[in-house]
Motif scaffolding. Structure first.
Motif, PDB file in Angstrom:
ATOM      1  N   ILE A 241       0.840  -1.193   0.000  1.00 40.70           N
ATOM      2  CA  ILE A 241       0.000   0.000   0.000  1.00 40.70           C
ATOM      3  C   ILE A 241       0.881   1.251   0.000  1.00 40.70           C
ATOM      4  CG2 ILE A 241      -1.714   1.337   1.289  1.00 40.70           C
ATOM      5  CD1 ILE A 241      -2.690  -1.342   2.468  1.00 40.70           C
ATOM      6  N   ASP A 242       0.645   2.129  -0.991  1.00 38.88           N
ATOM      7  CA  ASP A 242       1.312   3.432  -1.004  1.00 38.88           C
ATOM      8  C   ASP A 242       0.568   4.400  -0.091  1.00 38.88           C
ATOM      9  OD1 ASP A 242       3.243   2.602  -2.857  1.00 38.88           O
ATOM     10  OD2 ASP A 242       1.979   3.146  -4.550  1.00 38.88           O
ATOM     11  N   PHE A 243      -0.766   4.444  -0.209  1.00 38.55           N
ATOM     12  CA  PHE A 243      -1.560   5.280   0.686  1.00 38.55           C
ATOM     13  C   PHE A 243      -3.018   4.871   0.628  1.00 38.55           C
ATOM     14  CE2 PHE A 243      -1.844   7.732  -3.270  1.00 38.55           C
ATOM     15  CZ  PHE A 243      -3.200   8.002  -3.358  1.00 38.55           C
ATOM     16  N   ILE A 244      -3.739   5.189   1.689  1.00 36.25           N
ATOM     17  CA  ILE A 244      -5.197   5.111   1.745  1.00 36.25           C
ATOM     18  C   ILE A 244      -5.660   6.465   2.269  1.00 36.25           C
ATOM     19  CG2 ILE A 244      -7.249   3.997   2.687  1.00 36.25           C
ATOM     20  CD1 ILE A 244      -5.465   1.533   3.284  1.00 36.25           C
ATOM     21  N   GLN A 245      -6.545   7.118   1.517  1.00 34.86           N
ATOM     22  CA  GLN A 245      -7.041   8.422   1.925  1.00 34.86           C
ATOM     23  C   GLN A 245      -8.557   8.376   1.984  1.00 34.86           C
ATOM     24  OE1 GLN A 245      -6.077  11.540  -0.811  1.00 34.86           O
ATOM     25  NE2 GLN A 245      -6.766  13.161   0.562  1.00 34.86           N
ATOM     26  N   ALA A 246      -9.123   8.689   3.142  1.00 37.61           N
ATOM     27  CA  ALA A 246     -10.574   8.681   3.319  1.00 37.61           C
ATOM     28  C   ALA A 246     -11.085  10.107   3.494  1.00 37.61           C
ATOM     29  CB  ALA A 246     -10.957   7.855   4.540  1.00 37.61           C
ATOM     30  N   THR A 247     -12.285  10.337   2.975  1.00 33.59           N
ATOM     31  CA  THR A 247     -13.009  11.579   3.196  1.00 33.59           C
ATOM     32  C   THR A 247     -14.407  11.200   3.648  1.00 33.59           C
ATOM     33  OG1 THR A 247     -11.761  12.665   1.430  1.00 33.59           O
ATOM     34  CG2 THR A 247     -13.800  13.743   2.161  1.00 33.59           C
ATOM     35  N   ILE A 248     -14.817  11.710   4.809  1.00 36.20           N
ATOM     36  CA  ILE A 248     -16.123  11.381   5.381  1.00 36.20           C
ATOM     37  C   ILE A 248     -17.062  12.566   5.173  1.00 36.20           C
ATOM     38  CG2 ILE A 248     -17.369  10.768   7.491  1.00 36.20           C
ATOM     39  CD1 ILE A 248     -14.782   9.461   8.498  1.00 36.20           C
ATOM     40  N   SER A 249     -18.300  12.274   4.779  1.00 33.08           N
ATOM     41  CA  SER A 249     -19.297  13.322   4.558  1.00 33.08           C
ATOM     42  C   SER A 249     -19.572  14.080   5.854  1.00 33.08           C
ATOM     43  CB  SER A 249     -20.597  12.719   4.013  1.00 33.08           C
ATOM     44  OG  SER A 249     -21.193  11.860   4.965  1.00 33.08           O
ATOM     45  N   ALA A 250     -20.111  15.284   5.715  1.00 29.42           N
ATOM     46  CA  ALA A 250     -20.364  16.142   6.880  1.00 29.42           C
ATOM     47  C   ALA A 250     -21.290  15.481   7.889  1.00 29.42           C
ATOM     48  CB  ALA A 250     -20.940  17.488   6.424  1.00 29.42           C
ATOM     49  N   ASP A 251     -22.263  14.693   7.408  1.00 31.71           N
ATOM     50  CA  ASP A 251     -23.185  14.042   8.349  1.00 31.71           C
ATOM     51  C   ASP A 251     -22.653  12.704   8.862  1.00 31.71           C
ATOM     52  OD1 ASP A 251     -23.582  12.279   6.238  1.00 31.71           O
ATOM     53  OD2 ASP A 251     -25.724  12.700   6.031  1.00 31.71           O
ATOM     54  N   GLY A 252     -21.471  12.278   8.390  1.00 31.60           N
ATOM     55  CA  GLY A 252     -20.833  11.071   8.897  1.00 31.60           C
ATOM     56  C   GLY A 252     -21.417   9.762   8.413  1.00 31.60           C
ATOM     57  N   THR A 253     -22.262   9.804   7.370  1.00 33.58           N
ATOM     58  CA  THR A 253     -22.910   8.570   6.913  1.00 33.58           C
ATOM     59  C   THR A 253     -22.258   7.946   5.686  1.00 33.58           C
ATOM     60  OG1 THR A 253     -24.483   9.775   5.526  1.00 33.58           O
ATOM     61  CG2 THR A 253     -25.156   9.298   7.809  1.00 33.58           C
ATOM     62  N   LEU A 254     -21.544   8.744   4.894  1.00 33.26           N
ATOM     63  CA  LEU A 254     -20.891   8.258   3.677  1.00 33.26           C
ATOM     64  C   LEU A 254     -19.422   8.643   3.696  1.00 33.26           C
ATOM     65  CD1 LEU A 254     -23.522   9.285   0.978  1.00 33.26           C
ATOM     66  CD2 LEU A 254     -23.120   6.986   1.890  1.00 33.26           C
ATOM     67  N   ALA A 255     -18.628   7.885   2.946  1.00 37.81           N
ATOM     68  CA  ALA A 255     -17.208   8.208   2.830  1.00 37.81           C
ATOM     69  C   ALA A 255     -16.706   7.743   1.468  1.00 37.81           C
ATOM     70  CB  ALA A 255     -16.404   7.523   3.937  1.00 37.81           C
ATOM     71  N   THR A 256     -15.621   8.351   1.055  1.00 37.95           N
ATOM     72  CA  THR A 256     -14.887   7.845  -0.098  1.00 37.95           C
ATOM     73  C   THR A 256     -13.502   7.453   0.378  1.00 37.95           C
ATOM     74  OG1 THR A 256     -14.061  10.033  -0.732  1.00 37.95           O
ATOM     75  CG2 THR A 256     -16.104   9.273  -1.786  1.00 37.95           C
ATOM     76  N   ASN A 257     -12.985   6.411  -0.214  1.00 40.19           N
ATOM     77  CA  ASN A 257     -11.595   6.008  -0.021  1.00 40.19           C
ATOM     78  C   ASN A 257     -10.914   6.073  -1.374  1.00 40.19           C
ATOM     79  OD1 ASN A 257     -11.624   5.287   2.690  1.00 40.19           O
ATOM     80  ND2 ASN A 257     -11.554   3.095   2.321  1.00 40.19           N
ATOM     81  N   ARG A 258      -9.669   6.475  -1.353  1.00 46.12           N
ATOM     82  CA  ARG A 258      -8.766   6.267  -2.478  1.00 46.12           C
ATOM     83  C   ARG A 258      -7.592   5.491  -1.928  1.00 46.12           C
ATOM     84  NH1 ARG A 258      -6.202  10.548  -5.385  1.00 46.12           N
ATOM     85  NH2 ARG A 258      -5.465   8.771  -6.553  1.00 46.12           N
ATOM     86  N   MET A 259      -7.245   4.419  -2.610  1.00 46.39           N
ATOM     87  CA  MET A 259      -6.085   3.632  -2.199  1.00 46.39           C
ATOM     88  C   MET A 259      -5.215   3.413  -3.418  1.00 46.39           C
ATOM     89  SD  MET A 259      -5.684  -0.222  -0.651  1.00 46.39           S
ATOM     90  CE  MET A 259      -6.303  -0.985  -2.147  1.00 46.39           C
ATOM     91  N   LYS A 260      -3.937   3.651  -3.263  1.00 45.97           N
ATOM     92  CA  LYS A 260      -2.972   3.323  -4.302  1.00 45.97           C
ATOM     93  C   LYS A 260      -2.094   2.223  -3.745  1.00 45.97           C
ATOM     94  CE  LYS A 260       0.363   5.372  -7.504  1.00 45.97           C
ATOM     95  NZ  LYS A 260       0.219   4.240  -8.366  1.00 45.97           N
ATOM     96  N   ALA A 261      -1.961   1.161  -4.517  1.00 46.28           N
ATOM     97  CA  ALA A 261      -1.151   0.028  -4.072  1.00 46.28           C
ATOM     98  C   ALA A 261      -0.535  -0.667  -5.274  1.00 46.28           C
ATOM     99  CB  ALA A 261      -2.009  -0.967  -3.293  1.00 46.28           C
ATOM    100  N   ASP A 262       0.644  -1.202  -5.063  1.00 43.63           N
ATOM    101  CA  ASP A 262       1.281  -2.083  -6.040  1.00 43.63           C
ATOM    102  C   ASP A 262       0.951  -3.502  -5.629  1.00 43.63           C
ATOM    103  OD1 ASP A 262       2.556  -0.032  -7.527  1.00 43.63           O
ATOM    104  OD2 ASP A 262       4.095   0.109  -5.973  1.00 43.63           O
ATOM    105  N   LEU A 263       0.875  -4.387  -6.617  1.00 47.96           N
ATOM    106  CA  LEU A 263       0.628  -5.775  -6.281  1.00 47.96           C
ATOM    107  C   LEU A 263       1.381  -6.697  -7.203  1.00 47.96           C
ATOM    108  CD1 LEU A 263      -2.640  -7.225  -7.596  1.00 47.96           C
ATOM    109  CD2 LEU A 263      -2.236  -4.814  -7.927  1.00 47.96           C
ATOM    110  N   SER A 264       1.605  -7.889  -6.706  1.00 50.98           N
ATOM    111  CA  SER A 264       2.191  -8.964  -7.510  1.00 50.98           C
ATOM    112  C   SER A 264       1.280 -10.172  -7.341  1.00 50.98           C
ATOM    113  CB  SER A 264       3.617  -9.274  -7.061  1.00 50.98           C
ATOM    114  OG  SER A 264       3.648  -9.671  -5.714  1.00 50.98           O
ATOM    115  N   TRP A 265       1.256 -11.025  -8.370  1.00 49.78           N
ATOM    116  CA  TRP A 265       0.415 -12.207  -8.343  1.00 49.78           C
ATOM    117  C   TRP A 265       0.998 -13.257  -9.274  1.00 49.78           C
ATOM    118  CZ3 TRP A 265      -0.606  -7.886 -11.140  1.00 49.78           C
ATOM    119  CH2 TRP A 265      -0.881  -8.032 -12.495  1.00 49.78           C
ATOM    120  N   THR A 266       0.479 -14.463  -9.161  1.00 45.54           N
ATOM    121  CA  THR A 266       0.913 -15.574  -9.996  1.00 45.54           C
ATOM    122  C   THR A 266      -0.133 -15.797 -11.082  1.00 45.54           C
ATOM    123  OG1 THR A 266       1.906 -16.576  -8.042  1.00 45.54           O
ATOM    124  CG2 THR A 266       1.627 -17.991  -9.967  1.00 45.54           C
TER     125      THR A 266
END
Length: 146
Positions: A75-100
Motif C-alpha cells: 500500500i502506497d496510501f489510503i485516503q478517506a473523506t467522510i461526509s459532513a453528516d458522517g454517513t458516507l465516505a470515499t476512499n482512495r487507495m494506491k497500491a502495487d501488487l504482484s500475483w501468480t
C-alpha cells in the motif's frame, strides 16, 4: 487460514480506511468470507473492463479468483473523506501488487481505487461501490477483460 467464520468473528471496519486494510489482508491470506464481509449486500464491484458486478455472490466469485492468484499488496496510501453528516465516505487507495498468473509466472501491477462506503447501524463501514481502477480510468487506453 481457516475460512470458518460466524458473523461475530469477521473483522469490522471501524474507520473507512479499515475496509481497504481488511480486504487486502483477507485476499492475501485466502480468507474469502472476510474479503466479502466489507461489502454491503447489494454493493457494486467493477471489473478492470469497467463492467459492474452487483451483489455478494458476484463479489465472492471475483474475490475467489483473485485469492487463487496469491496476490501480495504494497500500500502506497489510503485516503478517506467522510461526509459532513458522517454517513458516507470515499476512499482512495494506491497500491502495487504482484500475483501468480495461470502459467505460474509472477506478474506485477497496481491499483488506484475509488471506493464509496456507508456507515452501518453498528458504526462500522462497508463498501457500497468499489472500483479498484476508478482513479485510473481516464488514463486507461485499453479495456481488457478482467
Amino acid at each position: 487460514m481457516s475460512n470458518d467464520h460466524n458473523a461475530s468473528s469477521l473483522p469490522r471496519a471501524m474507520q473507512p480506511e479499515d475496509c481497504s486494510r481488511i480486504l487486502i489482508a483477507a485476499l492475501e491470506s485466502g480468507d474469502l468470507e472476510a474479503s466479502v464481509s466489507v461489502y454491503e449486500e447489494n454493493a457494486i464491484l467493477f471489473k478492470k473492463s469497467g463492467e459492474p458486478m452487483t451483489g455478494l455472490d458476484a463479489i465472492r466469485t471475483s474475490n475467489a479468483g483473485l485469492i487463487g492468484m496469491k496476490p501480495k499488496f504494497t500500500i502506497d496510501f489510503i485516503q478517506a473523506t467522510i461526509s459532513a453528516d458522517g454517513t458516507l465516505a470515499t476512499n482512495r487507495m494506491k497500491a502495487d501488487l504482484s500475483w501468480t498468473d495461470k502459467e505460474g509466472k509472477m506478474k506485477q501491477g497496481s491499483v488506484d481505487t475509488l471506493e464509496v462506503l456507508r456507515r452501518q447501524p453498528d458504526g462500522s463501514w462497508r463498501y457500497v461501490i468499489d472500483d479498484p481502477y476508478g482513479s485510473m480510468r481516464a488514463g486507461m487506453t485499453q479495456r481488457q477483460p478482467a
